[in-house]
Design a protein around this motif. Structure first.
Motif, short mmCIF file in Angstrom:
data_model
loop_
_atom_site.label_atom_id
_atom_site.label_comp_id
_atom_site.label_asym_id
_atom_site.label_seq_id
_atom_site.Cartn_x
_atom_site.Cartn_y
_atom_site.Cartn_z
N GLY A 34 14.07 7.66 -2.16
CA GLY A 34 14.73 7.71 -0.87
C GLY A 34 15.79 8.79 -0.82
N SER A 35 16.48 9.01 -1.93
CA SER A 35 17.52 10.04 -1.97
C SER A 35 16.94 11.43 -1.83
N ASP A 36 15.85 11.70 -2.54
CA ASP A 36 15.21 13.02 -2.44
C ASP A 36 14.62 13.23 -1.04
N LEU A 37 14.03 12.19 -0.48
CA LEU A 37 13.45 12.30 0.85
C LEU A 37 14.53 12.59 1.88
N THR A 38 15.65 11.87 1.80
CA THR A 38 16.75 12.09 2.74
C THR A 38 17.28 13.51 2.64
N ALA A 39 17.50 13.97 1.42
CA ALA A 39 18.03 15.32 1.22
C ALA A 39 17.09 16.37 1.79
N ARG A 40 15.80 16.21 1.57
CA ARG A 40 14.84 17.21 2.04
C ARG A 40 14.74 17.22 3.57
N LEU A 41 14.72 16.04 4.17
CA LEU A 41 14.65 15.98 5.62
C LEU A 41 15.86 16.64 6.27
N LEU A 42 17.04 16.35 5.76
CA LEU A 42 18.25 16.89 6.35
C LEU A 42 18.41 18.38 6.08
N ALA A 43 17.92 18.85 4.94
CA ALA A 43 18.09 20.26 4.59
C ALA A 43 17.02 21.15 5.22
N ARG A 44 15.81 20.60 5.43
CA ARG A 44 14.69 21.48 5.82
C ARG A 44 14.02 21.13 7.13
N HIS A 45 14.28 19.97 7.67
CA HIS A 45 13.48 19.53 8.82
C HIS A 45 14.29 19.16 10.05
N LEU A 46 15.54 19.58 10.14
CA LEU A 46 16.32 19.38 11.35
C LEU A 46 16.32 20.65 12.19
N GLN A 47 16.23 20.48 13.50
CA GLN A 47 16.37 21.61 14.40
C GLN A 47 17.86 21.94 14.55
N PRO A 48 18.20 23.19 14.84
CA PRO A 48 19.61 23.54 15.03
C PRO A 48 20.26 22.66 16.10
N GLY A 49 21.37 22.03 15.73
CA GLY A 49 22.09 21.19 16.66
C GLY A 49 21.49 19.81 16.89
N GLU A 50 20.40 19.50 16.20
CA GLU A 50 19.75 18.20 16.41
C GLU A 50 20.66 17.07 15.92
N ARG A 51 20.72 16.02 16.70
CA ARG A 51 21.58 14.89 16.37
C ARG A 51 20.76 13.77 15.75
N ASP B 261 0.86 -1.19 0.00
CA ASP B 261 0.00 0.00 0.00
C ASP B 261 0.89 1.23 0.00
N PHE B 262 0.96 1.91 -1.14
CA PHE B 262 1.82 3.07 -1.29
C PHE B 262 1.09 4.35 -0.89
N ALA B 263 1.78 5.19 -0.14
CA ALA B 263 1.19 6.45 0.31
C ALA B 263 0.99 7.40 -0.85
N CYS B 264 -0.14 8.06 -0.85
CA CYS B 264 -0.43 9.08 -1.87
C CYS B 264 0.07 10.44 -1.37
N LEU B 265 1.37 10.56 -1.24
CA LEU B 265 2.00 11.78 -0.78
C LEU B 265 3.12 12.15 -1.73
N ASP B 266 3.25 13.46 -2.01
CA ASP B 266 4.41 13.89 -2.78
C ASP B 266 5.59 14.08 -1.83
N LEU B 267 6.71 14.51 -2.36
CA LEU B 267 7.93 14.61 -1.56
C LEU B 267 7.74 15.55 -0.38
N ALA B 268 7.20 16.73 -0.62
CA ALA B 268 7.05 17.71 0.46
C ALA B 268 6.14 17.19 1.55
N ALA C 27 5.22 14.90 6.97
CA ALA C 27 4.59 13.91 7.84
C ALA C 27 5.61 13.24 8.74
N ILE C 28 6.77 12.94 8.19
CA ILE C 28 7.83 12.32 8.99
C ILE C 28 8.36 13.30 10.03
N ALA C 29 8.61 14.53 9.60
CA ALA C 29 9.17 15.54 10.50
C ALA C 29 8.21 15.91 11.61
#
Length: 270
Positions: free
Chosen positions: A103-120, A27-34, A39-41
């Protein structure tokens, strides 16, 4: 999404599972990259461990003959299609196709836009030699990192050690970058442990692309669904069988689903 062992997992503490489309047994989610990244963040720190899978053609072919592995994919809280070739093939055969979120686009977006400052973050996989480059390119804090031996999934003690590392190093985002099917089996085992937290992301070589360890296909080739060809040209000995022998069977699997979808209509019209 349903699991073979209970109610469907969700990506949040409340049930807000996205609408899905069934394709080739998942069952594939009907979600685009953003939307997928958001949703993950949105999952809070300390949420019970859930994981995200991003199957491509190679994965889907492998799943067709592996019941146990299919259960690991079905246990994911979010399943995103990582193949423009599969999406195009489905549409050509008249099957509904979910959005493509690699997976590559998702990883890049999460790391570029959805990390808090200093988050590990926590990373399983990626050679330690590339950690400084990853941190420098993305501006992330030094991660909790574990690089298991290549065949750790064949050694129960080594496998358990990886599970224990993730349990001992909780993070909102846990990147499982050890390749399929190891990373999906690992994610399922971490979830089954019952006391881990965070969101596990089964993302294969995505961190290697971001760190510069490997070069990703140009955007034009990605949009045309030719990223596989670029990777084949870069690593022919390692990938020739996967892309030229195994993965083409995806056409047979899609055709089989099309026939199954048409059969009830044909019976009704008889």
């Amino acid at each position: 999404m349903t699991s073979d062992n209970g109610p469907p997992p969700t990506l949040a503490t409340r049930a807000i599972a996205p609408p899905t489309l069934p394709l080739l047994g998942l069952d594939f989610a009907c979600l685009d990259l953003a939307a997928a990244a958001a949703a993950i963040a949105a999952r809070p720190a300390g949420a019970p461990f859930a994981y995200v899978v991003t199957p491509n053609a190679d994965h889907l072919v492998r799943l067709d003959g592996d019941v146990a592995l299919r259960a690991a994919y079905r246990g994911a809280a979010l399943c995103l299609l990582d193949s423009r070739v599969v999406a195009a093939g489905a549409r050509l055969l008249g099957l509904p196709a979910p959005p493509v979120v690699t997976g590559s686009d998702l990883t890049a977006r999460l790391l570029a836009r959805h990390l808090q400052p200093g988050e590990r973050i926590t990373i399983v996989g990626l050679s330690p030699a590339w950690l400084p480059a990853l941190a420098a390119r993305l501006g992330v804090a030094p991660p909790a990192h574990y690089d298991p031996p290549m065949d750790f999934d064949c050694d129960p003690d080594a496998f358990a050690a990886v599970v224990d590392f993730v349990r001992a190093h909780p993070a909102r985002l846990v990147f499982l970058a050890v390749g399929s099917p190891r990373q999906e089996r690992l994610a399922a085992a971490i979830a089954a442990a019952g006391d881990a937290t965070g969101t596990g992301l089964c993302v294969g070589a995505s961190l290697e692309f971001l760190a510069g360890a490997r070069r990703r296909a140009p955007r034009a080739m990605q949009r045309l669904g030719l990223e596989w060809l670029f990777r084949l040209a870069a690593e022919p000995r390692r990938l020739a069988r996967r892309y030229l022998v195994d993965s083409p069977r995806i056409v047979t699997l899609l055709w089989r689903q099309r026939r199954a979808a048409r059969a009830p209509r044909s019976a009704a019209g008889a």
